[in-house]
Design a protein around this motif. Structure first.
Motif, PDB file in Angstrom:
ATOM      1  N   GLN A 133      41.057  92.325 -93.794  1.00  0.00           N
ATOM      2  CA  GLN A 133      40.286  91.747 -92.692  1.00  0.00           C
ATOM      3  C   GLN A 133      41.153  90.983 -91.695  1.00  0.00           C
ATOM      4  OE1 GLN A 133      37.085  92.205 -91.941  1.00  0.00           O
ATOM      5  NE2 GLN A 133      37.257  90.911 -90.137  1.00  0.00           N
ATOM      6  N   GLN A 134      42.033  90.120 -92.182  1.00  0.00           N
ATOM      7  CA  GLN A 134      42.814  89.298 -91.262  1.00  0.00           C
ATOM      8  C   GLN A 134      44.034  90.024 -90.693  1.00  0.00           C
ATOM      9  OE1 GLN A 134      43.558  85.210 -92.460  1.00  0.00           O
ATOM     10  NE2 GLN A 134      41.736  85.218 -93.754  1.00  0.00           N
ATOM     11  N   LEU A 135      44.231  91.265 -91.094  1.00  0.00           N
ATOM     12  CA  LEU A 135      45.345  92.046 -90.552  1.00  0.00           C
ATOM     13  C   LEU A 135      44.874  93.090 -89.560  1.00  0.00           C
ATOM     14  CD1 LEU A 135      47.472  92.724 -93.779  1.00  0.00           C
ATOM     15  CD2 LEU A 135      47.278  90.635 -92.428  1.00  0.00           C
ATOM     16  N   GLN A 136      43.573  93.340 -89.500  1.00  0.00           N
ATOM     17  CA  GLN A 136      43.083  94.418 -88.636  1.00  0.00           C
ATOM     18  C   GLN A 136      42.605  93.899 -87.292  1.00  0.00           C
ATOM     19  OE1 GLN A 136      39.774  94.877 -87.595  1.00  0.00           O
ATOM     20  NE2 GLN A 136      38.686  93.450 -88.902  1.00  0.00           N
ATOM     21  N   ASN A 137      42.641  94.778 -86.304  1.00  0.00           N
ATOM     22  CA  ASN A 137      42.206  94.446 -84.941  1.00  0.00           C
ATOM     23  C   ASN A 137      41.452  95.641 -84.356  1.00  0.00           C
ATOM     24  OD1 ASN A 137      42.143  92.653 -82.682  1.00  0.00           O
ATOM     25  ND2 ASN A 137      43.780  93.821 -81.705  1.00  0.00           N
ATOM     26  N   TYR A 138      40.532  96.188 -85.165  1.00  0.00           N
ATOM     27  CA  TYR A 138      39.866  97.442 -84.832  1.00  0.00           C
ATOM     28  C   TYR A 138      39.096  97.408 -83.515  1.00  0.00           C
ATOM     29  CZ  TYR A 138      40.687  99.802 -89.309  1.00  0.00           C
ATOM     30  OH  TYR A 138      41.263 100.429 -90.376  1.00  0.00           O
ATOM     31  N   ASP A 139      38.601  96.248 -83.129  1.00  0.00           N
ATOM     32  CA  ASP A 139      37.751  96.184 -81.934  1.00  0.00           C
ATOM     33  C   ASP A 139      38.534  96.321 -80.636  1.00  0.00           C
ATOM     34  OD1 ASP A 139      35.525  95.840 -83.505  1.00  0.00           O
ATOM     35  OD2 ASP A 139      35.575  93.641 -83.407  1.00  0.00           O
ATOM     36  N   ASP A 140      39.841  96.399 -80.729  1.00  0.00           N
ATOM     37  CA  ASP A 140      40.695  96.446 -79.545  1.00  0.00           C
ATOM     38  C   ASP A 140      41.175  97.878 -79.310  1.00  0.00           C
ATOM     39  OD1 ASP A 140      42.485  95.052 -77.517  1.00  0.00           O
ATOM     40  OD2 ASP A 140      43.978  96.054 -78.777  1.00  0.00           O
ATOM     41  N   SER A 141      41.050  98.360 -78.090  1.00  0.00           N
ATOM     42  CA  SER A 141      41.400  99.755 -77.784  1.00  0.00           C
ATOM     43  C   SER A 141      42.887 100.026 -77.969  1.00  0.00           C
ATOM     44  CB  SER A 141      40.985 100.105 -76.349  1.00  0.00           C
ATOM     45  OG  SER A 141      41.635  99.247 -75.412  1.00  0.00           O
ATOM     46  N   VAL A 142      43.738  99.042 -77.679  1.00  0.00           N
ATOM     47  CA  VAL A 142      45.180  99.228 -77.856  1.00  0.00           C
ATOM     48  C   VAL A 142      45.499  99.430 -79.333  1.00  0.00           C
ATOM     49  CG1 VAL A 142      47.438  98.129 -77.629  1.00  0.00           C
ATOM     50  CG2 VAL A 142      45.767  97.949 -75.773  1.00  0.00           C
ATOM     51  N   SER A 143      44.875  98.629 -80.194  1.00  0.00           N
ATOM     52  CA  SER A 143      45.100  98.781 -81.627  1.00  0.00           C
ATOM     53  C   SER A 143      44.524 100.094 -82.134  1.00  0.00           C
ATOM     54  CB  SER A 143      44.478  97.603 -82.389  1.00  0.00           C
ATOM     55  OG  SER A 143      45.163  96.402 -82.107  1.00  0.00           O
ATOM     56  N   GLN A 144      43.378 100.478 -81.625  1.00  0.00           N
ATOM     57  CA  GLN A 144      42.770 101.743 -82.036  1.00  0.00           C
ATOM     58  C   GLN A 144      43.679 102.925 -81.718  1.00  0.00           C
ATOM     59  OE1 GLN A 144      38.994 101.812 -80.056  1.00  0.00           O
ATOM     60  NE2 GLN A 144      38.041 100.335 -81.434  1.00  0.00           N
ATOM     61  N   SER A 145      44.353 102.862 -80.601  1.00  0.00           N
ATOM     62  CA  SER A 145      45.220 103.973 -80.183  1.00  0.00           C
ATOM     63  C   SER A 145      46.596 103.915 -80.833  1.00  0.00           C
ATOM     64  CB  SER A 145      45.379 103.952 -78.658  1.00  0.00           C
ATOM     65  OG  SER A 145      46.104 102.798 -78.242  1.00  0.00           O
ATOM     66  N   MET A 146      46.858 102.830 -81.568  1.00  0.00           N
ATOM     67  CA  MET A 146      48.160 102.623 -82.218  1.00  0.00           C
ATOM     68  C   MET A 146      49.301 102.659 -81.194  1.00  0.00           C
ATOM     69  SD  MET A 146      48.198 101.634 -85.256  1.00  0.00           S
ATOM     70  CE  MET A 146      49.900 101.960 -85.719  1.00  0.00           C
ATOM     71  N   THR A 147      49.042 102.108 -80.006  1.00  0.00           N
ATOM     72  CA  THR A 147      50.079 101.923 -79.004  1.00  0.00           C
ATOM     73  C   THR A 147      50.890 100.682 -79.365  1.00  0.00           C
ATOM     74  OG1 THR A 147      48.641 102.850 -77.296  1.00  0.00           O
ATOM     75  CG2 THR A 147      50.529 101.533 -76.553  1.00  0.00           C
ATOM     76  N   ARG A 148      52.218 100.787 -79.277  1.00  0.00           N
ATOM     77  CA  ARG A 148      53.038  99.609 -79.605  1.00  0.00           C
ATOM     78  C   ARG A 148      52.702  98.486 -78.639  1.00  0.00           C
ATOM     79  NH1 ARG A 148      57.659  98.779 -82.623  1.00  0.00           N
ATOM     80  NH2 ARG A 148      58.750  96.840 -82.113  1.00  0.00           N
ATOM     81  N   PRO A 149      52.318  97.312 -79.139  1.00  0.00           N
ATOM     82  CA  PRO A 149      51.845  96.247 -78.246  1.00  0.00           C
ATOM     83  C   PRO A 149      52.966  95.606 -77.444  1.00  0.00           C
ATOM     84  CG  PRO A 149      51.739  95.555 -80.549  1.00  0.00           C
ATOM     85  CD  PRO A 149      52.185  96.969 -80.552  1.00  0.00           C
ATOM     86  N   SER A 150      52.581  95.057 -76.301  1.00  0.00           N
ATOM     87  CA  SER A 150      53.520  94.312 -75.455  1.00  0.00           C
ATOM     88  C   SER A 150      52.719  93.307 -74.640  1.00  0.00           C
ATOM     89  CB  SER A 150      54.285  95.262 -74.525  1.00  0.00           C
ATOM     90  OG  SER A 150      53.384  95.930 -73.656  1.00  0.00           O
ATOM     91  N   LEU A 151      53.402  92.278 -74.184  1.00  0.00           N
ATOM     92  CA  LEU A 151      52.749  91.301 -73.316  1.00  0.00           C
ATOM     93  C   LEU A 151      52.599  91.886 -71.915  1.00  0.00           C
ATOM     94  CD1 LEU A 151      54.665  88.087 -74.427  1.00  0.00           C
ATOM     95  CD2 LEU A 151      52.211  88.519 -74.730  1.00  0.00           C
ATOM     96  N   PRO A 152      51.588  91.464 -71.156  1.00  0.00           N
ATOM     97  CA  PRO A 152      51.409  92.008 -69.800  1.00  0.00           C
ATOM     98  C   PRO A 152      52.584  91.615 -68.893  1.00  0.00           C
ATOM     99  CG  PRO A 152      49.936  90.138 -70.173  1.00  0.00           C
ATOM    100  CD  PRO A 152      50.538  90.479 -71.502  1.00  0.00           C
ATOM    101  N   GLU A 153      52.877  92.476 -67.913  1.00  0.00           N
ATOM    102  CA  GLU A 153      53.998  92.217 -67.009  1.00  0.00           C
ATOM    103  C   GLU A 153      53.809  90.931 -66.224  1.00  0.00           C
ATOM    104  OE1 GLU A 153      54.570  95.588 -64.545  1.00  0.00           O
ATOM    105  OE2 GLU A 153      55.133  96.943 -66.197  1.00  0.00           O
ATOM    106  N   ILE A 154      52.567  90.547 -65.997  1.00  0.00           N
ATOM    107  CA  ILE A 154      52.278  89.344 -65.200  1.00  0.00           C
ATOM    108  C   ILE A 154      52.181  88.094 -66.083  1.00  0.00           C
ATOM    109  CG2 ILE A 154      51.082  90.658 -63.413  1.00  0.00           C
ATOM    110  CD1 ILE A 154      48.420  89.639 -64.697  1.00  0.00           C
ATOM    111  N   PHE A 155      52.658  88.172 -67.327  1.00  0.00           N
ATOM    112  CA  PHE A 155      52.487  87.072 -68.280  1.00  0.00           C
ATOM    113  C   PHE A 155      53.015  85.751 -67.708  1.00  0.00           C
ATOM    114  CE2 PHE A 155      54.032  84.438 -71.790  1.00  0.00           C
ATOM    115  CZ  PHE A 155      52.874  84.319 -72.550  1.00  0.00           C
ATOM    116  N   ASP A 156      54.183  85.770 -67.089  1.00  0.00           N
ATOM    117  CA  ASP A 156      54.787  84.533 -66.580  1.00  0.00           C
ATOM    118  C   ASP A 156      53.987  83.921 -65.444  1.00  0.00           C
ATOM    119  OD1 ASP A 156      56.824  84.704 -68.418  1.00  0.00           O
ATOM    120  OD2 ASP A 156      58.195  85.757 -67.051  1.00  0.00           O
ATOM    121  N   ASP A 157      53.120  84.731 -64.809  1.00  0.00           N
ATOM    122  CA  ASP A 157      52.327  84.223 -63.686  1.00  0.00           C
ATOM    123  C   ASP A 157      50.999  83.624 -64.137  1.00  0.00           C
ATOM    124  OD1 ASP A 157      54.285  85.144 -61.919  1.00  0.00           O
ATOM    125  OD2 ASP A 157      53.351  87.140 -61.799  1.00  0.00           O
TER     126      ASP A 157
END
Length: 588
Positions: free
Chosen positions: A392-416
């Motif tokens: 339970q505490q390791l899954q993030n099923y409700d998120d489309s990025v996790s569902q697609s198994m895309t390697r996660p990254s912070l948004p390019e505008i993070f610093d802004d």
């Protein structure tokens, strides 16, 4: 579980708005109040449970639950957890289990209080430490649960897994300590839950890899049947049979200790709970148990979850509908077995692989390593297609990025982004990292689990199995929706041969799907209520936050009553407020 800090930030929102949100259908959950609650809610970081021992020792309160309270049915929850025992005799038995004298004992302090057990740390004058674990009165089936946990831990430890060593145990209270107990090794290290939110990506990757490797090791052990594991002599004492023995005749597979099979009055039923000599037997015994329960004890009930009652117009629901759906499940159960034969062999897996049950230590090379896996009560031996899943505490099923198994990254505008937005993005990034690396490491190190985990119909199979075994609490909706989905995906689920033996009327399907949408809205609204007040499962809060949480609950209820547009609505709020005490006897 929500963070109390977040709750404080948003408690100034009008109480009326929250109560109205609780009563709106799912389509209305886009209101700014609910969106705001959801966007800033983050997982709770309560004070460490392992750090609680000092306070417990000062209170010298070994018999009562003291590390938390519940904002509804507080007296009942504490009664379920109060266990009086002979402290001096427990210490004597503990010392004997490690060939020591009681005079060698320097002290005993409360270490932790979980969902089923209270644990104590016993320290000898030489510095040696050990753990004593005592189940709560409400823990069921008590003898089988204690006996099975001991056998499970011993067998897995002998297979090379980092499991605490068992020094001694008693699955019955007929001993000088007057309680069931387990004495075990104290694992030196840190609970992963204590550092969970501070892990960097390197630690997330290494811990995910170790967990996948450890799960692979335990899931590689083949068993001759399903159920739970015991010492043969322990099972013979209470069951009169040796179960189905392993190659090592000291061990056997016997009745399944999963909680839904024994909950409440179900423990009185003379039904078959295993061992399961076939996959089909494992699939059907839970549903057969619930049918037997409904036949003997079933009567119309309001849904146990009070926020879900409005959709039923506050009318009691007949158990006959659930009985019908259980029979539908039994008609299709044999067709749920996957065609891959490897997924039908009986295996074992930790029943609750959460950070709080993982003990870690940092090695000289600065890497974290798993040094202990704890809390093995209610462990089942089942086919991999029923055991699979991301903890339970390791899954993030409700998120489309996790569902697609895309390697996660912070948004390019993070610093802004501003500080609050950066915190939100960092938390989302962390959840995605944990999900991604758990799955990727499972793919590399635990092929069996990965095959079961990625089966397109695997989730539906497990939902059907679980909902058919779950105790009936005034609703049959979850099982019915899963059955409808099974009929709609029959070919993918089974290969299409034989034809599906279950059919639903189109109007019945339409009503069930509409009701399901409404009830998911109610569930989301209840989650919003948790965020505002700051409580966990069953209304649990840390003891030091109890008065504050109760004040919030009272204010929200008063706001809801004041906002009611009629006497009838006011009466419904008063009678079904989800955080008031309630009588649970009819649901047991």
């Amino acid at each position: 579980m929500p963070r109390l800090g977040s709750a404080r930030l948003i408690f100034d929102l009008p109480a009326v708005s929250l109560w109205l949100a609780l009563r709106r259908p799912r389509s209305s959950l886009s209101s700014p109040h609910i969106s705001h609650l959801s966007s800033i809610a983050t997982p709770t970081r309560w004070p460490s449970r392992r750090g609680f021992s000092i306070m417990a020792h000062l209170r010298n309160d070994f018999f009562d639950y003291t590390s938390g309270r519940w904002i509804f049915n507080d007296v009942l929850r504490h009664t379920e957890r109060r266990r009086v025992f002979n402290v001096d005799e427990l210490l004597r038995l503990a010392a004997e289990s490690v060939n020591r004298s009681p005079d060698d004992i320097a002290g005993m302090e409360k270490l932790a209080e979980g969902g089923f057990n209270r644990t104590f740390l016993i320290t000898m004058r030489c510095g040696f430490q050990m753990v004593a674990r005592i189940p709560y009165p409400a823990t069921i089936p008590k003898y089988l649960t204690v006996a099975s946990e001991v056998a499970t831990m011993t067998l897995l430890r002998s297979s090379g897994l980092p499991i605490p060593k068992i020094y001694g145990y008693s699955p019955a209270p007929d001993n000088a300590a007057e309680t069931e107990y387990i004495f075990m090794e104290f694992v030196q290290g840190t609970s992963l839950s204590d550092i969970w939110f501070d892990l960097g990506e390197g630690d997330i990757i290494s811990i995910s890899r170790e967990l996948a490797e450890l799960e692979s090791k335990m899931m590689s052990i083949a068993f001759p049947a399903g159920g739970s594991l015991y010492y043969t002599e322990d099972l013979e004492k209470v069951d009169g049979t040796p179960g189905i023995t392993l190659e090592d005749k000291r061990f056997c597979v016997g009745p399944d200790t999963r909680l839904p099979l024994w909950y409440g009055r179900r423990s009185q039923l003379k039904v078959d709970r295993g061992p399961y000599e076939s996959v089909e037997a494992a699939l059907v015994r839970g549903a057969e148990k619930e049918l037997a329960y409904l036949q003997q004890f079933g009567r119309p009930l309001l849904p146990f979850q009070r926020v879900r009652r409005e959709a039923y117009r506050y009318q009691e629901q007949s158990p006959l509908d659930h009985t019908e759906n259980l029979h539908r499940y039994l008609h299709i159960a044999s067709s749920l077995i996957p065609r891959d034969p490897g997924l039908g062999h009986f295996r074992i897996r930790h029943p609750d692989l959460q950070p709080s049950n993982v003990i870690v230590s940092r090695s000289p090379d600065s890497n974290l390593h798993v040094v202990g896996l704890i809390d093995w009560q209610h462990t089942s031996i089942l086919p991999p297609f029923l055991l699979a899943g991301i903890p339970q505490q390791l899954q993030n099923y409700d998120d489309s990025v996790s569902q697609s198994m895309t390697r996660p990254s912070l948004p390019e505008i993070f610093d802004d982004l501003d500080e609050t937005q950066q915190a939100e993005e960092m938390e989302l990034y962390r959840r995605r990292l944990v999900h991604y690396h758990y799955v990727k490491n499972t793919e590399e190190y635990n092929k069996l689990h990965y095959t079961a985990l990625t089966d397109p119909m695997g989730t539906l199979r497990r939902r059907l199995f679980c909902h058919a075994s779950d105790p009936w609490e005034g609703e049959t909706l979850a099982l019915k929706v899963a059955l409808i989905q099974a009929t709609e995906n029959w070919k993918s689920l089974t290969g299409g041969d034989p034809p599906c033996p279950v059919m639903f009327d189109s109007e019945d399907v339409r009503k069930a799907i509409k009701l399901d949408a409404e009830q998911r809205g109610a569930d989301e609204a209840l989650e919003a209520l948790r965020n505002v007040i700051g409580f966990g499962p069953e209304g649990w809060v840390p003891a030091e936050y109890y008065e504050e949480a109760m004040t919030r609950s009272k204010q929200l209820k008063e706001g809801g009553l004041a906002a009611a547009e009629s006497e009838e609505e006011r009466a419904q709020i008063a009678a079904h407020w989800p955080l008031d005490d309630m009588d649970e006897k009819e649901y047991m």
